[in-house]
Write an enzyme that holds these catalytic residues in place. Structure first.
Site, PDB file in Angstrom:
ATOM      1  CB  CYS A   1      90.762  84.714 -53.875  1.00 40.93           C
ATOM      2  SG  CYS A   1      89.653  83.865 -52.736  1.00 40.93           S
TER       3      CYS A   1
ATOM      4  CG  HIS B   1      87.950  82.766 -56.851  1.00 39.88           C
ATOM      5  ND1 HIS B   1      89.267  82.993 -56.531  1.00 39.88           N
ATOM      6  CD2 HIS B   1      87.726  83.416 -58.030  1.00 39.88           C
ATOM      7  CE1 HIS B   1      89.831  83.738 -57.458  1.00 39.88           C
ATOM      8  NE2 HIS B   1      88.908  84.013 -58.387  1.00 39.88           N
TER       9      HIS B   1
ATOM     10  CG  ASN C   1      89.344  85.973 -61.584  1.00 42.71           C
ATOM     11  OD1 ASN C   1      90.020  85.646 -60.602  1.00 42.71           O
ATOM     12  ND2 ASN C   1      88.350  85.228 -62.043  1.00 42.71           N
TER      13      ASN C   1
END
Length: 363
Positions: free
Chosen positions: A14, A119, A134
């Site tokens: 991520c 994250h 995202n």
């Protein structure tokens, strides 16, 4: 929004997706980020060694795993911060004293980096509109200016750490395009997990429905259950048979009445036969016939015709009684025309008249 660069989640990379979505291109790879993390680990080891190679702190540091990356692909805020320094960018913690001192207004900024439980994801302004980039989403999510402050406040309430990205971001195609046009989003993108779950549910529902479709074929408006269909056909056939029988009886009555009249007899039989029958007695005899008698006589007539038909078909059957040569050979199971039916009825009526005459003569 095809012009917007959006890396979707792969493994636990991520941090890589966050940086590339921020910079709008494939600027960093896991190898490059790992190199930055190893460099940071070495710098920390050197600082810890200044207290002595044999010190307890240094030995403990050597036994601990790296705090800048792990085998899953996670990278720390230090790695992300050092990666951005290459582009002259720095991170400021949202609502920190420095943030307050600078008097930062979120709506006037260009981008934010958000983190929660290892994250990372980016919120960036492209052109004149804000987007949530995202990597866990199936695509960019449009965020209105009025919703931006509420969105960031909600993230903070949920435990996210938010960083303001200060500095000039590299030029990108999406930013240039969205400076000239504004986009609208009719449907918000789903989370990747939700999309996968929905697809799986659809496959499961389809699999569950297939046996039901096989067992219960679709109703086409013409079919019924087998039992109902059979009963329906039987009732229909019975109804038709009753209608045909009523029609035949009515035709037979009319034929008998016509045959008893002088004109009707003269049209089909010799004059000698009609001269010997009083009109009144013949009419009276016709009126005395009931429906049951008519049905019995008709059945007897059909049986005679069937026997004659079999004799014609099979010459070997000599025992079958032979009727008058003027009698038509008719299949009782077949379709009789009105003319044939009338002729048959007249023949039967003539036989009745003859029988009556013979009876009268005997008396």
């Amino acid at each position: 929004m095809e012009a917007i660069f959006h890396e979707r989640q792969e493994g636990s990379l991520c941090a890589q997706h966050c940086l590339n979505n921020l910079l709008q291109g494939e600027y960093f790879s896991p190898v490059e980020l790992s190199s930055i993390a190893q460099q940071l680990d070495e710098e920390e080891r050197i600082r810890m060694a200044e207290g002595g190679l044999s010190s307890e702190e240094y030995q403990t540091f050597l036994q601990q795993p790296s705090g800048n990356m792990d085998d899953s692909g996670f990278f720390s805020i230090q790695v992300i911060s050092n990666a951005l320094k290459v582009w002259g960018l720095e991170l400021i913690l949202f609502n920190s004293p420095e943030y307050q001192r600078l008097g930062i207004d979120p709506i006037n900024e260009r981008s934010f980096i958000c983190n929660y439980k290892e994250h990372w994801f980016t919120v960036r302004k492209l052109g004149k509109q804000w987007f949530n980039l995202n990597s866990l989403l199936t695509g960019p999510e449009l965020i209105s200016d009025t919703y931006l402050a509420l969105f960031l406040a909600q993230l903070q309430q949920e435990g996210y750490s938010i960083f303001v990205v200060k500095g000039d971001l590299p030029d990108c195609e999406a930013d240039q395009l969205l400076q000239m046009v504004r986009v609208q989003q009719m449907q918000r993108p789903k989370l990747i997990g939700e999309e996968t779950l929905q697809s799986r549910d659809q496959r499961v529902q389809k699999t569950d429905l297939e046996p039901a479709v096989d067992v219960n074929p679709p109703f086409d408006g013409t079919g019924m259950l087998d039992e109902d269909e059979e009963n329906f056909q039987k009732a229909l056939a019975l109804s038709r048979q009753e209608i045909d029988m009523e029609d035949e009886e009515a035709d037979l009555r009319r034929a008998i009445q016509l045959s008893m009249q002088g004109g009707g007899l003269r049209s089909g039989f010799p004059d000698s036969c009609t001269q010997n029958v009083p009109h009144s007695s013949a009419t009276s005899h016709s009126e005395s016939l009931t429906s049951e008698e008519l049905r019995r006589r008709r059945q007897a007539y059909f049986e005679k015709q069937q026997q004659l038909h079999q004799q014609v078909q099979n010459p070997g059957f000599h025992d079958a009684p032979v009727t008058n040569s003027n009698t038509l050979v008719t299949d009782p199971g077949g379709d009789m025309s009105e003319e044939d039916m009338l002729q048959a009825a007249m023949n039967m009526s003539l036989e009745t008249v003859r029988n009556s005459l013979n009876t009268e003569e005997k008396k």
